[in-house]
Design a protein around this motif. Sequence first.
Motif, mmCIF file in Angstrom:
data_model
loop_
_atom_site.group_PDB
_atom_site.id
_atom_site.type_symbol
_atom_site.label_atom_id
_atom_site.label_comp_id
_atom_site.label_asym_id
_atom_site.label_seq_id
_atom_site.Cartn_x
_atom_site.Cartn_y
_atom_site.Cartn_z
ATOM 1 N N SER A 47 -1.833 16.712 -24.356
ATOM 2 C CA SER A 47 -1.091 15.551 -24.857
ATOM 3 C C SER A 47 -0.389 15.926 -26.150
ATOM 4 C CB SER A 47 -2.040 14.370 -25.095
ATOM 5 O OG SER A 47 -2.617 13.954 -23.873
ATOM 6 N N PHE A 48 0.763 15.311 -26.383
ATOM 7 C CA PHE A 48 1.578 15.637 -27.557
ATOM 8 C C PHE A 48 1.537 14.537 -28.618
ATOM 9 C CE2 PHE A 48 2.986 18.315 -24.194
ATOM 10 C CZ PHE A 48 3.345 19.507 -24.803
ATOM 11 N N ASN A 49 0.708 13.517 -28.403
ATOM 12 C CA ASN A 49 0.474 12.508 -29.433
ATOM 13 C C ASN A 49 -1.029 12.306 -29.576
ATOM 14 O OD1 ASN A 49 -0.390 10.685 -27.368
ATOM 15 N ND2 ASN A 49 1.694 9.949 -27.070
ATOM 16 N N GLU A 50 -1.434 11.267 -30.317
ATOM 17 C CA GLU A 50 -2.843 11.071 -30.655
ATOM 18 C C GLU A 50 -3.610 10.245 -29.630
ATOM 19 O OE1 GLU A 50 -0.161 10.230 -32.450
ATOM 20 O OE2 GLU A 50 -0.490 10.407 -34.597
ATOM 21 N N VAL A 51 -3.187 10.261 -28.359
ATOM 22 C CA VAL A 51 -3.862 9.466 -27.341
ATOM 23 C C VAL A 51 -5.336 9.847 -27.209
ATOM 24 C CG1 VAL A 51 -3.183 10.996 -25.436
ATOM 25 C CG2 VAL A 51 -3.691 8.595 -24.965
ATOM 26 N N ALA A 52 -5.690 11.094 -27.517
ATOM 27 C CA ALA A 52 -7.086 11.530 -27.413
ATOM 28 C C ALA A 52 -7.807 11.556 -28.748
ATOM 29 C CB ALA A 52 -7.147 12.922 -26.779
ATOM 30 N N ALA A 53 -7.132 11.179 -29.823
ATOM 31 C CA ALA A 53 -7.730 11.287 -31.157
ATOM 32 C C ALA A 53 -8.714 10.157 -31.413
ATOM 33 C CB ALA A 53 -6.632 11.282 -32.221
ATOM 34 N N THR A 54 -9.751 10.452 -32.187
ATOM 35 C CA THR A 54 -10.731 9.447 -32.585
ATOM 36 C C THR A 54 -11.306 9.808 -33.942
ATOM 37 O OG1 THR A 54 -12.813 8.343 -31.972
ATOM 38 C CG2 THR A 54 -12.620 10.657 -31.408
ATOM 39 N N ASP A 55 -11.754 8.784 -34.686
ATOM 40 C CA ASP A 55 -12.472 9.052 -35.931
ATOM 41 C C ASP A 55 -13.979 9.057 -35.684
ATOM 42 O OD1 ASP A 55 -12.894 6.404 -35.375
ATOM 43 O OD2 ASP A 55 -12.234 5.650 -37.327
ATOM 44 N N GLY A 56 -14.357 8.953 -34.397
ATOM 45 C CA GLY A 56 -15.768 8.978 -34.032
ATOM 46 C C GLY A 56 -16.158 10.311 -33.421
ATOM 47 N N THR A 57 -16.777 10.267 -32.255
ATOM 48 C CA THR A 57 -17.238 11.474 -31.569
ATOM 49 C C THR A 57 -16.219 11.882 -30.518
ATOM 50 O OG1 THR A 57 -19.554 10.875 -31.909
ATOM 51 C CG2 THR A 57 -19.084 12.485 -30.185
ATOM 52 N N LEU A 58 -15.732 13.106 -30.617
ATOM 53 C CA LEU A 58 -14.800 13.664 -29.642
ATOM 54 C C LEU A 58 -15.587 14.576 -28.712
ATOM 55 C CD1 LEU A 58 -11.743 13.751 -28.937
ATOM 56 C CD2 LEU A 58 -11.591 15.807 -30.354
ATOM 57 N N VAL A 59 -15.471 14.323 -27.411
ATOM 58 C CA VAL A 59 -16.296 15.011 -26.425
ATOM 59 C C VAL A 59 -15.407 15.769 -25.442
ATOM 60 C CG1 VAL A 59 -17.943 14.698 -24.537
ATOM 61 C CG2 VAL A 59 -18.120 13.285 -26.581
ATOM 62 N N SER A 60 -15.691 17.046 -25.252
ATOM 63 C CA SER A 60 -15.045 17.831 -24.202
ATOM 64 C C SER A 60 -16.061 18.096 -23.102
ATOM 65 C CB SER A 60 -14.521 19.156 -24.756
ATOM 66 O OG SER A 60 -14.079 19.988 -23.701
ATOM 67 N N LEU A 61 -15.663 17.858 -21.849
ATOM 68 C CA LEU A 61 -16.570 18.018 -20.722
ATOM 69 C C LEU A 61 -16.417 19.368 -20.025
ATOM 70 C CD1 LEU A 61 -16.378 14.487 -19.020
ATOM 71 C CD2 LEU A 61 -17.728 15.232 -20.992
ATOM 72 N N HIS A 62 -15.709 20.312 -20.632
ATOM 73 C CA HIS A 62 -15.391 21.541 -19.907
ATOM 74 C C HIS A 62 -16.606 22.438 -19.669
ATOM 75 C CE1 HIS A 62 -15.297 23.426 -23.924
ATOM 76 N NE2 HIS A 62 -15.416 24.574 -23.305
ATOM 77 N N ARG A 63 -17.712 22.161 -20.348
ATOM 78 C CA ARG A 63 -18.939 22.932 -20.107
ATOM 79 C C ARG A 63 -19.889 22.218 -19.146
ATOM 80 N NH1 ARG A 63 -21.843 24.299 -25.349
ATOM 81 N NH2 ARG A 63 -23.008 25.683 -23.942
#
Length: 452
Positions: A47-63
Amino acid sequence: MTAAPQRNWSGNITFRPAEYAEPTTLDELRRLVTGSRRVRALGSRHSFNEVAATDGTLVSLHRMPTVVDVDSERQVVRVSGATRFGELGTDLARQGLALANTGSLPHISVAGTVATGTHGSGRTNRVLAAGVRALHLMGADGEVSLVSRDTVGDAFDGSVLALGRLGIVTELEVDVEPTFDIAQTVVIDVPDDAVGARLEEMLSCAYSVSVFTRFEPGRNRVWAKHRVQPGDVADEHGVVVAPGLADDLWGGRISDVEQHPVEGVDTAAASPQLGVPGPWNERLPHFRLEFTPSVGDELQTEYLLPISAAPQVWAGLMALRERLAPLALTCELRAIAADPLWLSPTQGVDALAVHFTWHPRMAEVTPVLESLEALLLPLGARPHWAKVFALPAEQVGALYPRLADFRALVAERDPEGRFGTDLVDRWLGLPSSAPAGGVGSPLVDSAQPPRR
């Protein structure tokens, strides 16, 4: 304490969450969701904007464990959300199966693609989210529920493409069909006036079509991806030319060398062309999975509007060409069929997609975006959720007739705003602490060079 900064694929966005985590099991993910004030899933960072941004917990599921489980009787595949389309396509093709369509990039994750309304091309092909049969959705209580038309009825159309606002998608069930081959033919040097007069014809000439322009006279290309049929005849070199091409090739000529969507870039990264048939998963995307897609250091913008406006769109783009040419690496025009999804930019309308790949110069791009929107918004345009655009966030939701229904769905599924983000909640008119303004200027840490 704020976690170490994370960056998106092209390097124009810096994520600064309070916590960044890569869980490996559902139990780990559950603890993160239930233990966080705010939580957000991060896809493939495209994404090229802050649609995925958060001031909380950011989680990646790639693992998390990779799942590709085919139900032959129902003709669906259950796939883990973080799986990339290129990986899914390889697995399906090996089993003699296919997706109806893919996006331009095989590098993007299935869940992120579905959540933001990403698409391929084709007059009869809908956005990729329209092929989803069910979601496995973790809610604010940490429980995973099966969300399908059978379980939630009409609300399913509001649940599939939901910008991550209803929970974290751990798995999806997606329609599949028997495998097929694609042959790509690229027509180059198409005159400007031919595009203006015959754009809809061009976009209907094959199963999936892209029209590329550089905003320089005659620098237009028709990229036709033909779905090979049993009766198609190959020449002595095994070449199948898309039968839907105009007899006069719209005043252009068939390229006898490989092309890249961005002129001047090494064609090794592009999917095979020259009319040689090959598996759908190796031809429908523009790029090969093992290479950096597109250019890398870039920005992207896209607007989707009724395809009936194609002549006015082309005329308007030509009127702006002197401002567009210095900033645009390329502009791509595609067609997408209508769908019923509440937050889809193609909801209820057969659409023309107008996509720009820009040099990474946001300060110069922003005023051009304002001029583009002055042209396109009166024609019914909606911006792509994951790209950069100038329309103030508070005005975006008004473009969607089912917005009130979606707000009600959020209130039902996430009343405490666990999955909310400043930008998404401003788009949707939900309570937010974010300052007012547009969404065209992403968070950029100028002290750090882009990383991919």
